[in-house]
Design an enzyme around this catalytic site. Structure first.
Site, PDB file in Angstrom:
ATOM      1  N   MET B  41      -8.015  -5.459   1.273  1.00 44.55           N
ATOM      2  CA  MET B  41      -7.833  -5.788  -0.148  1.00 44.55           C
ATOM      3  C   MET B  41      -6.377  -5.586  -0.540  1.00 44.55           C
ATOM      4  SD  MET B  41     -11.281  -3.958  -1.574  1.00 44.55           S
ATOM      5  CE  MET B  41     -10.785  -2.314  -1.080  1.00 44.55           C
ATOM      6  N   ASP B  42      -5.556  -6.533  -0.169  1.00 46.04           N
ATOM      7  CA  ASP B  42      -4.108  -6.390  -0.340  1.00 46.04           C
ATOM      8  C   ASP B  42      -3.632  -7.127  -1.585  1.00 46.04           C
ATOM      9  OD1 ASP B  42      -1.255  -7.054   1.876  1.00 46.04           O
ATOM     10  OD2 ASP B  42      -1.606  -5.516   0.350  1.00 46.04           O
ATOM     11  N   GLY B  43      -2.664  -6.516  -2.278  1.00 48.40           N
ATOM     12  CA  GLY B  43      -2.014  -7.239  -3.365  1.00 48.40           C
ATOM     13  C   GLY B  43      -2.325  -6.741  -4.765  1.00 48.40           C
TER      14      GLY B  43
END
Lengths: 322, 276
Positions: B41-43
């Site tokens: 779950m990047d960003g």
């Protein structure tokens, strides 16, 4: 930032959309030491290497060999294609050379010709890597799973490996390429095993490029053999159980024992497959991945430049904030 | 005058939306469906910056996005979902940020155990993978309590990787394998024959789950960042170019369609690659 709409028919995983950024590249560069974030052996930083067994080979200052290396590096910088910058190139590139059989099938040719064409593509990539000053290149030539392919194809591949090692050894030695083999060599034909030993011995003092060829290799088995090696050391009292750390595990991996830069900065896979297929599992923890639809025999200089240019735009954070 | 057209209540709209989703998922299920999806779950922070909201709010919006995605996955019949919530490397961030993430984690774990949560709705079993002893005591206790509380649930499985890196997971598996080897043998048996690939697999945190069919990393970064290195070796890797809080149903459906496109080839390779 690109987002895909419901009408987009190309894969969201589309590196052709990852354009070269005109913004300066930020983040920890490939030349920075990232020992503090990596669990394993660091690269290049003297303060960190002092706590670990010395592996990197170094040349004495002012030696003729050192002078030659400096001149070669300057030459490499001058021969770089235009989007590439010397200081932003990866030290170690790993390649999963996928797609030889499909390339041949698409042309109505036998798979053996696909593998021959794949070998020619590999030669070119080795040449470019050498010219541009990339220090490590690891290629996935044959996995443990590939033993299940038809016997005819497997036998041909073994013969091809022997032939190219015999034919190109002089050229590789002249160019300063050091050949290493990783994988379970006990499964290879005896003649290939013997030849490999000769090649490794003949090129062991070369320093321009470490070319590591993975034959009969499995990333999971690599880690398992590291575990066995550690268990053996614990059994003989050489290591205490509480001293088993990630660094120790890393040192026991095949790549750590033979390569100056064991962790690939960039991992390329051709033929459009989006997976790692049991290749350098531990070592590619922080590698930048580049996937291209091109089949391996069609992988030319332009494709390689595209992959390297894409790498240059990546912001490598290793879990930290920049 | 009579009010002959009143606004439908939100409850009715939700029902309609749920019905439409069910129809959509039925169509999707004509093709092969993944059993296990993993998310990096990047960003979150970059999303907050883009939307010009407070930095920590990105993680809150990210959690909402996670709950929605979980709901859709479980409605589709995905049995296992694994998420990379906090890496061991993330401890190196600024103490304020780490502190705020720990606080958020505690809050969300408690929220997951509430009556109205998705855990109760689907009968989820919760796993927390990682070196939990690295976590502050309140979060570690909350995680352990959540695992005990849901241990007997027979529904889908949600595995949350906190204080996790794959190399650390493999190291712990190696330690267990070496310890078992010592216990098993006492008198000189050869580790070369006693320790197999399957021994390490059995000692990984993920031993009770199947391997991920799809690994999705948002924000366009194409690397695994020390996530499920062993387990994802044959997974279909996807890297949509949007931040995690923006990940929605249509992105999930696209992801599954991409998987279904390559499924025959993936499955053939997977069967060929079953290691003994």
């Amino acid at each position: 930032m690109l987002s895909y709409s419901s009408l987009q028919l190309t894969s969201p995983f589309n590196h052709r959309q990852t354009l070269l950024s005109s913004a300066p590249r930020r983040g920890i560069t490939s030349n920075d030491s990232y020992a503090s974030v990596l669990p394993c052996r660091p690269r290049a930083s003297p303060s960190l290497i002092s706590s670990l067994p010395p592996v990197a080979r170094s040349l004495p200052e002012n030696s003729p060999a050192a002078t030659l290396v400096d001149e070669a590096e300057q030459g490499a910088a001058l021969s770089l294609p235009s989007p590439l910058r010397r200081e932003l190139l990866p030290s170690h590139v790993a390649i999963i050379m996928d797609g030889n059989s499909r390339w041949a099938r698409a042309r109505g040719l036998p798979s053996s010709l696909g593998h021959e064409a794949g070998y020619r593509a590999l030669k070119k990539v080795v040449e470019h890597s050498h010219k541009w000053g990339i220090r490590g290149l690891t290629v996935f030539a044959f996995s443990t799973e590939n033993w299940r392919r038809p016997k005819v194809e497997v036998d041909f591949l073994m013969m091809l490996f022997e032939r190219v090692l015999k034919e190109d050894i002089l050229e590789l030695t002249k160019d300063g390429v050091r050949i290493c083999l990783i994988g379970d060599s006990t499964e290879l034909p005896k003649s290939l095993q013997n030849l490999s030993k000769e090649i490794i011995e003949a090129t062991k003092n070369n320093t321009k490029l470490d070319l590591s060829v993975a034959i009969s290799y499995s990333g999971r088995r690599d880690i398992t053999q590291a575990c066995k090696s550690i268990a053996e050391k614990v059994k003989h009292g050489l290591v205490e159980p509480e001293d088993i750390t990630e660094s120790l595990v890393a040192q026991e991996l095949e790549t750590n024992r033979i390569l100056e830069f064991p962790y690939p900065d960039l991992l390329i896979r051709t033929s459009g497959e989006l997976r790692l297929s049991n290749f350098l599992l531990w070592q590619s923890a922080y590698s930048e991945l580049f996937f291209t639809d091109t089949y391996w025999p069609d992988f030319k200089e332009a494709n390689y430049v595209e992959a390297l240019a894409s790498y240059q735009t990546r912001q490598r954070r290793f879990g930290q904030r920049i | 005058m009579e009010k002959h057209s009143q606004r439908p209540e939100p409850k009715n709209l939700n029902s309609v939306w749920r019905f439409l989703r069910r129809c959509l998922f039925s169509v999707l299920s004509f093709g092969p469906m993944p059993k296990h999806i993993a998310f990096i779950m990047d960003g979150n922070r970059r999303y907050a910056k883009k939307m010009q909201i407070k930095e920590g709010s990105g993680h809150n919006v990210g959690f909402t996005s996670l709950v929605s995605s979980l709901q859709y996955c479980y409605e589709m019949g995905v049995k296992y979902v694994t998420v990379y919530a906090f890496s061991i490397d993330n401890f190196k961030r600024k103490p304020e940020e780490v502190g705020s993430l720990m606080h958020l984690m505690k809050e969300k774990i408690d929220q997951l155990l509430e009556e109205e949560s998705i855990v109760h709705k689907f009968g989820l079993k919760l796993n927390f993978w990682g070196s939990l002893d690295l976590l502050p005591e309140p979060i570690r206790s909350a995680a352990e309590k959540a695992m005990v509380h849901t241990a007997n649930n027979t529904g889908p499985v949600l595995s949350i990787c906190v204080a996790y890196t794959s190399t650390n997971e493999i190291l712990r598996a190696i330690n267990k394998s070496c310890a078992r080897f010592e216990d098993k043998t006492g008198e000189g048996s050869d580790p070369a024959n006693s320790i197999l690939v399957t021994d390490l697999e059995e000692n990984l945190d993920s031993a009770s789950c199947s391997e991920p069919d799809i690994v999705i990393r948002t924000s366009g970064e194409t690397r695994l960042s020390n996530f499920l290195l062993w387990q994802s070796t044959f997974s279909h890797l996807q890297s949509p170019n949007l931040f995690w809080p923006e990940f929605s149903l249509r992105h999930l459906i696209w992801s599954i369609l991409e998987y279904q496109k390559v499924y025959p080839y993936l499955e053939a390779r997977r069967k060929l690659c079953q290691e003994s």
